[in-house]
Design an enzyme around this catalytic site. Structure first.
Site, short mmCIF file in Angstrom:
data_model
loop_
_atom_site.label_atom_id
_atom_site.label_comp_id
_atom_site.label_asym_id
_atom_site.label_seq_id
_atom_site.Cartn_x
_atom_site.Cartn_y
_atom_site.Cartn_z
N SER A 260 -18.21 114.26 -17.10
CA SER A 260 -18.21 113.83 -15.71
C SER A 260 -17.49 114.89 -14.88
O SER A 260 -17.01 115.88 -15.42
CB SER A 260 -17.48 112.49 -15.57
OG SER A 260 -16.09 112.71 -15.74
N LYS A 261 -17.42 114.62 -13.59
CA LYS A 261 -16.81 115.59 -12.67
C LYS A 261 -15.40 115.99 -13.09
O LYS A 261 -14.96 117.10 -12.84
CB LYS A 261 -16.76 114.99 -11.26
CG LYS A 261 -18.12 114.95 -10.61
CD LYS A 261 -18.02 115.22 -9.12
CE LYS A 261 -19.40 115.31 -8.48
NZ LYS A 261 -19.98 113.96 -8.28
N ARG A 262 -14.71 115.05 -13.76
CA ARG A 262 -13.35 115.35 -14.22
C ARG A 262 -13.30 116.60 -15.09
O ARG A 262 -12.30 117.28 -15.18
CB ARG A 262 -12.79 114.20 -15.07
CG ARG A 262 -12.38 112.98 -14.33
CD ARG A 262 -11.79 111.96 -15.29
NE ARG A 262 -12.73 111.57 -16.35
CZ ARG A 262 -12.62 111.89 -17.62
NH1 ARG A 262 -11.59 112.58 -18.03
NH2 ARG A 262 -13.52 111.50 -18.50
N HIS A 263 -14.42 116.87 -15.76
CA HIS A 263 -14.44 118.00 -16.68
C HIS A 263 -14.71 119.33 -15.99
O HIS A 263 -14.81 120.35 -16.65
CB HIS A 263 -15.50 117.77 -17.76
CG HIS A 263 -15.19 116.62 -18.67
ND1 HIS A 263 -15.75 115.39 -18.52
CD2 HIS A 263 -14.34 116.54 -19.73
CE1 HIS A 263 -15.28 114.58 -19.45
NE2 HIS A 263 -14.42 115.25 -20.19
N GLY A 264 -14.83 119.31 -14.67
CA GLY A 264 -15.12 120.56 -13.96
C GLY A 264 -16.57 120.57 -13.52
O GLY A 264 -17.12 119.53 -13.16
#
Ligand code: GLU
Length: 488
Positions: A260-264
């Site tokens: 997800s976006k959390r991963h970059g």
């Protein structure tokens, strides 16, 4: 397996940029179509009017085009006009079709009007949960005679159209990724086909479109596995032929959580902006959930098409390893012809305001020098910046060097040497000779020799190897720069 001509589709909901997961779904469908000589269709699932936008649709289309995953049918990139005989390809333009099939289901008893309010549904769910029962809607309108339902509608009530789940039985598919999957019908309760505002729901549209568009194989994300049962029920009720399904494994981040976006970066556009090559990104995502029978890793699109075999799609989840992507990118980058690579770099240099007027021979020399230091296209920006024929920027870090007493003498001698020569470019050897000459003439060595020259060439005392850079700068540009530094 069917003997129908292969028709596969990518069916994005246009709510944002194309995510790498979506790109992978598109890629596998594309590869299968190409491999089987079939058709690849782009269908837009935009019935969620609140979240779907035309801008997002254009972004997704631009991303697919950047990846060169060209579709045979669907909205075209320039004007969004449909191409193909099975349109419209945007679900928001197919409402009448869905209504027609909903009417058919109502008539044949596979569906009914349901007048339950949201509050009633919530209250019922709460009670079912309390009683330890599955929270499936049990509509009191299931057996309401059609006449009465119609009267209520005429009086202004707005029902949903609900599918009537039949007697308990098992639905079974041979999933191309997961093998046999059995869905007991009581996994779902009577589900909505058309909302009270007239908008059809995803499962209904999807089943009807796959059937009417003659889709033979559906590769899609694992999260849709749970939708398959409802879709199978719709196929059955409408007497449609059922496609083959392949539910693709989940993509995880390095921490083993769903990517997800959390991963970059997770959108194709972000990778594009960072200087990744579409062929490298595709090659990389092809291997997230599939592997080549020969164990190859670096593959061209042609090789992927030849090698693609749904039998080799993995059930287990795949980890998105950015380091591997970076490596993959550097390999593809080095495999590009200089011509191709330069054309791609020029777009980036233009944006950065960097200018180069060198000929083909110059481009070859420059790329030979820098290519191995580049992992992404963007890495070229700082490597090439000192060669840009734009006005030299003398950086603050040069001030100390410029204050040394010997500096004007060194730069003056450098300028003289440059002026005395005639060739368009100096060679590495010329440069060595000149340095030696200045050393003797001015009587300086070490940093008092190198740093002033470096400032006169690149505007700062530290940085790339001068003996590599100088032969790539036109003599006239070197003269201009030395002049500028001397006269400041
Ligand atoms: N529109 C769905 C999505 O974007 C795809 C559904 C499907 O492939 O059946 O996830």
């Amino acid at each position: 397996m069917s003997s129908k001509p292969v028709r596969v589709r990518f069916a994005p909901s246009p709510t944002g940029y194309l995510h790498v997961g979506g790109a992978r779904t598109a890629l596998y469908n594309y590869l299968y179509a190409k491999k089987m000589g079939g058709k690849f269709i782009l269908r837009i699932e935009d019935t969620d009017l609140e979240r779907s936008t035309e801008e997002a649709l254009r972004m997704q289309i631009a991303d697919l085009k950047w990846l060169k995953l060209y579709w045979d049918e669907g909205p075209q990139s320039d004007n969004l006009e449909d191409k193909g005989d099975f349109g419209p390809y945007r679900q928001s333009q197919r409402k009448e079709i869905y209504q027609r099939y909903a009417d058919q289901l109502l008539e044949e008893g596979y569906a009914y009007y349901c007048f339950m309010t949201d509050e009633e549904i919530d209250a019922q769910r709460e009670e079912l949960v309390k009683a330890g029962k599955p929270p499936q809607v049990q509509s009191p309108y299931r057996d309401l005679p059609m006449e009465e339902a119609k009267k209520r509608i005429e009086a202004g009530e707005k029902p949903v159209i609900r599918f009537r789940v039949g007697e308990k039985k098992d639905y079974t598919i041979q999933d191309m990724v997961r093998g046999e999957v059995v869905f007991p019908s009581d996994m779902v309760g009577d589900f909505v086909l058309i909302r009270s505002n007239g908008m059809p729901v995803y499962n209904f549209c999807c089943a009807i479109d796959d059937a009417l568009m003659d889709i033979t194989h559906v590769f899609r994300a694992e999260e849709h596995l749970s939708n398959t049962l409802r879709q199978l029920m719709i196929y059955e009720a409408l007497g449609f032929w059922t496609p083959e399904f392949g539910h693709l494994s989940i993509i995880l981040g390095a921490d083993k959580q769903k990517l997800s976006k959390r991963h970059g970066a997770t959108s194709c556009n972000e990778f594009r902006l960072r200087g990744y090559l579409p062929e490298a990104l595709l090659n990389f995502i092809a291997l997230l959930g599939w592997s080549d029978a020969q164990g190859r890793e670096v593959m061209s699109m042609e090789e992927l098409i030849q090698a693609f075999d749904p039998e080799r799609l993995h059930q287990s989840s795949a980890v998105f390893d950015e380091q591997k992507l970076l490596w993959m990118n550097s390999v593809h980058l080095r495999n590009l012809s200089h011509d191709d690579l330069w054309n791609r770099l020029r777009v980036i240099f233009d944006k950065e305001g960097l200018k180069f007027s060198g000929d083909e021979e110059w481009v070859d020399r420059a790329l030979d020098l820098f290519k191995t230091s580049m992992e992404t296209l963007n890495d070229a920006i700082e490597l090439f910046r000192p060669l840009s024929e734009t006005k030299l920027k003398i950086e603050d870090s040069s001030l100390e060097v410029l204050s040394w007493e010997s500096t004007p003498k060194v730069i003056g001698a450098w300028l003289e040497e440059l002026k005395e020569r005639e060739d368009k470019y100096l060679t590495e050897e010329d440069f060595g000779n000149i340095q030696n000459k200045i050393k003797d003439q001015v009587g300086v060595k070490g940093k008092h020799l190198f740093m002033p020259i470096r400032v006169a060439v690149i505007g700062k005392p530290q940085g790339a190897e001068l003996k590599e850079l100088v032969p790539l700068l036109k003599r006239e540009v070197l003269i201009q720069r030395a002049d500028e530094v001397l006269n400041r």
